[in-house]
Design an enzyme around this catalytic site. Structure first.
Site, PDB file in Angstrom:
ATOM      1  N   ASP A 159       0.837  -1.207   0.000  1.00  0.00           N
ATOM      2  CA  ASP A 159       0.000   0.000   0.000  1.00  0.00           C
ATOM      3  C   ASP A 159       0.873   1.258   0.000  1.00  0.00           C
ATOM      4  O   ASP A 159       0.371   2.380  -0.100  1.00  0.00           O
ATOM      5  CB  ASP A 159      -1.015  -0.014   1.143  1.00  0.00           C
ATOM      6  CG  ASP A 159      -0.368  -0.052   2.521  1.00  0.00           C
ATOM      7  OD1 ASP A 159       0.871  -0.121   2.606  1.00  0.00           O
ATOM      8  OD2 ASP A 159      -1.122  -0.015   3.521  1.00  0.00           O
ATOM      9  N   GLU A 173       8.938  -4.174  10.592  1.00  0.00           N
ATOM     10  CA  GLU A 173       9.429  -2.880  10.095  1.00  0.00           C
ATOM     11  C   GLU A 173       9.953  -1.999  11.239  1.00  0.00           C
ATOM     12  O   GLU A 173       9.295  -1.863  12.288  1.00  0.00           O
ATOM     13  CB  GLU A 173       8.280  -2.164   9.354  1.00  0.00           C
ATOM     14  CG  GLU A 173       8.696  -0.848   8.736  1.00  0.00           C
ATOM     15  CD  GLU A 173       7.704  -0.330   7.690  1.00  0.00           C
ATOM     16  OE1 GLU A 173       6.736  -1.050   7.356  1.00  0.00           O
ATOM     17  OE2 GLU A 173       7.913   0.801   7.219  1.00  0.00           O
TER      18      GLU A 173
HETATM   19  O1  KIV Z   1       3.492  -1.169   1.645  1.00  0.00           O
HETATM   20  C1  KIV Z   1       4.680  -1.516   1.680  1.00  0.00           C
HETATM   21  O2  KIV Z   1       5.489  -1.205   0.810  1.00  0.00           O
HETATM   22  C2  KIV Z   1       5.108  -2.315   2.817  1.00  0.00           C
HETATM   23  C3  KIV Z   1       6.586  -2.497   2.980  1.00  0.00           C
HETATM   24  C4  KIV Z   1       7.078  -1.385   3.795  1.00  0.00           C
HETATM   25  C5  KIV Z   1       6.909  -3.802   3.549  1.00  0.00           C
HETATM   26  O3  KIV Z   1       4.320  -2.751   3.585  1.00  0.00           O
END
Ligand code: KIV
Length: 266
Positions: free
Chosen positions: A27, A166
């Site tokens: 997202d 994260e």
């Molecule tokens: O939306 C995204 O790109 C993510 C990454 C940070 C893993 O969730």
């Protein structure tokens, strides 16, 4: 190794390297592709549009579709239908959800029981940006680290097949990864995770708004894009583009003769 991808061409290029095991249609596309300031505004329809493009481009890598903010967790049946759309209509092979609240755990259990593989996401979870007070590293205190590890265990017990972790300090991430049997895919969480993921635009240096501390740029595509545009503009202005011998469609000698006759008759 895992990367995000949001479009067909990028998915094809990354997949063809044979080095990318998982392509996440994150997202984060709300920011990198659509220009929103955070991930909260992207809709199911917008995500579906990009998930379809990526699955068309990927043959080898597992494509994971990120469930957007409020597309799950409000109502179990609605969450299942939205996840099902990514699998059935968009041809993703798995979905990703953020957090470990009871509704999210219940959703994971239901999806797994229906044959939908799920990736969890803990640590800094961008859909909780307001609740977390901004993009901050998580699990810094003993209490917070313990809570994070319990959450991770809960997601694993619910059936998640992998966990994105994260912005969690490396010792805490290592401690969590050692406790889990499912792979922990780190982003800004140090080298002790089982795998790593980055946002493709950070890797390629083409996202102009900010550069996360944990991201490493492997190619200056942002600068290269601007350089290419400037050179094109200069070539057009200087009459160097297009080269009609190469970058145009020549007439056959008959077609040229017919045209010359037409011009002469006018
Ligand atoms: O939306 C995204 O790109 C993510 C990454 C940070 C893993 O969730």
């Amino acid at each position: 190794m895992a990367l995000t991808a949001y479009d067909y061409a990028t998915a094809r290029l990354l997949d063809a390297t044979g080095s990318v095991d998982l392509l996440l249609v994150g997202d984060s596309l709300a920011m990198t592709v659509l220009g929103h300031r955070d991930t909260l505004s992207v809709t199911m329809d917008e995500m579906a549009h990009h998930v379809k493009a990526v699955t068309r481009g990927a043959q080898r890598a597992v494509v994971v579709a990120d469930m957007p903010f409020l597309s799950y967790g409000v109502d179990l049946a609605e969450g299942v239908r939205h996840a099902g759309r990514f699998i059935q209509e968009c041809r993703a092979q798995a979905v990703k959800v953020e957090g470990a609240s009871s509704p999210v755990v219940a959703l994971i259990e239901r999806l797994v029981s229906l044959g939908v593989p799920v990736v969890g996401h803990l640590g800094f979870t961008p859909q909780f940006i307001h609740a977390l007070g901004g993009p901050r590293a998580q699990g810094r205190s003993v209490e917070a680290a313990s809570r994070l590890r319990e959450d991770a265990m809960r997601l694993q017990a619910a059936g998640a097949f992998a966990l994105v972790l994260e912005m969690t300090p490396p010792p805490v991430a290592r401690w969590i990864a050692a406790r889990l049997t499912i792979p922990v895919i780190g982003i800004g969480s140090g080298a002790g995770c089982d795998g790593q993921i980055l946002v493709i635009d950070d890797l390629l240096g083409r996202f102009p708004d900010f550069h996360p501390r944990f991201a490493r740029q492997y190619a200056p595509l942002g600068e290269m894009t601007q350089d290419a545009a400037r050179r094109f503009a200069a070539d057009v202005a200087g009459g160097d583009f297009p080269d009609e011998q190469v970058e145009a469609y020549p007439l056959t000698s008959q077609e040229a003769a017919d045209l010359a006759a037409l011009l002469a008759a006018e």
